[in-house]
Design a protein around this motif. Structure first.
Motif, PDB file in Angstrom:
ATOM      1  N   GLU A 173       0.828  -1.206   0.000  1.00 41.43           N
ATOM      2  CA  GLU A 173       0.000   0.000   0.000  1.00 41.43           C
ATOM      3  C   GLU A 173       0.865   1.259   0.000  1.00 41.43           C
ATOM      4  OE1 GLU A 173      -2.684  -0.230   3.329  1.00 41.43           O
ATOM      5  OE2 GLU A 173      -3.592  -2.086   2.581  1.00 41.43           O
ATOM      6  N   GLU A 174       1.918   1.278   0.826  1.00 44.65           N
ATOM      7  CA  GLU A 174       2.827   2.429   0.871  1.00 44.65           C
ATOM      8  C   GLU A 174       3.510   2.635  -0.467  1.00 44.65           C
ATOM      9  OE1 GLU A 174       5.621   2.094   4.098  1.00 44.65           O
ATOM     10  OE2 GLU A 174       4.017   1.620   5.527  1.00 44.65           O
ATOM     11  N   ALA A 175       3.978   1.538  -1.062  1.00 48.15           N
ATOM     12  CA  ALA A 175       4.662   1.629  -2.355  1.00 48.15           C
ATOM     13  C   ALA A 175       3.720   2.112  -3.447  1.00 48.15           C
ATOM     14  CB  ALA A 175       5.263   0.272  -2.717  1.00 48.15           C
ATOM     15  N   THR A 176       2.510   1.598  -3.466  1.00 48.61           N
ATOM     16  CA  THR A 176       1.525   2.016  -4.468  1.00 48.61           C
ATOM     17  C   THR A 176       1.197   3.499  -4.308  1.00 48.61           C
ATOM     18  OG1 THR A 176       0.630  -0.215  -4.602  1.00 48.61           O
ATOM     19  CG2 THR A 176      -0.784   1.566  -5.389  1.00 48.61           C
ATOM     20  N   ALA A 177       1.041   3.952  -3.073  1.00 55.28           N
ATOM     21  CA  ALA A 177       0.773   5.374  -2.836  1.00 55.28           C
ATOM     22  C   ALA A 177       1.944   6.231  -3.315  1.00 55.28           C
ATOM     23  CB  ALA A 177       0.505   5.621  -1.352  1.00 55.28           C
ATOM     24  N   LEU A 178       3.165   5.767  -3.084  1.00 53.70           N
ATOM     25  CA  LEU A 178       4.344   6.518  -3.513  1.00 53.70           C
ATOM     26  C   LEU A 178       4.407   6.635  -5.026  1.00 53.70           C
ATOM     27  CD1 LEU A 178       7.001   7.961  -2.849  1.00 53.70           C
ATOM     28  CD2 LEU A 178       8.119   5.722  -2.889  1.00 53.70           C
ATOM     29  N   ILE A 179       4.188   5.547  -5.744  1.00 53.07           N
ATOM     30  CA  ILE A 179       4.303   5.629  -7.208  1.00 53.07           C
ATOM     31  C   ILE A 179       3.157   6.416  -7.838  1.00 53.07           C
ATOM     32  CG2 ILE A 179       5.689   3.538  -7.396  1.00 53.07           C
ATOM     33  CD1 ILE A 179       3.159   2.195  -8.568  1.00 53.07           C
TER      34      ILE A 179
END
Length: 153
Positions: A119-125
């Motif tokens: 979830e954190e990675a998806t939000a970042l990209i």
């Protein structure tokens, strides 16, 4: 007759140019580890951002994001000088761990793919800062040309 658990989709990392280099190919046996050596894409690059995905597409955006790592503290140097070993490890329980180690300094970071990391990675990209961070993606090590044969003339 032996039955092996295999991974159903490939796991890879985004590189410069917006393509994916596969680290673990689909149908690989579960409980495996694969590594590739990458390098910096710019002179004096201070860090390397690694976007890990699962899927078969060449474009990272068409695959599922698993994690993003940032290897910081890369000493100033011309592009392609620093070597970073990037690994994906799949354990017997199908848990994926990613790591990156600067082969020059020994500095290493890792992350395990789990729902909150995804979830954190998806939000970042999806964030506005991703365009800038993406410029810190790795490049594959350039192929080296073997030295010419030594002649006894």
């Amino acid at each position: 007759m032996f039955l092996l658990d295999v991974i159903s989709v490939s796991i890879g990392v985004e590189v410069q140019g917006g393509t994916v280099v596969k680290l673990i190919d689909r149908n690989s046996a579960v409980a495996t580890k694969r590594s590739h050596i990458f390098t910096t894409s710019a002179d004096n690059q201070p860090s390397m951002v690694l976007h890990f995905v699962e899927g078969e597409h060449d474009k990272p955006s068409e695959n599922r994001t698993l994690a993003v790592l940032e290897l910081e503290g890369i000493p100033p140097a011309p592009r392609c000088l620093h070597q970073v070993e990037v690994s994906a490890s799949l354990d017997a329980n199908s848990i994926v761990t990613f790591s990156a180690m600067n082969l020059g300094t020994g500095k290493e970071i890792s992350v395990t793919a789990h729902p909150s990391a995804m979830e954190e990675a998806t939000a970042l990209i999806r964030s506005p800062q991703w365009t800038e961070l993406r410029r810190l993606s790795p490049v594959r090590m350039p192929a080296t040309t073997p030295p010419p044969p030594v002649s006894d003339d």
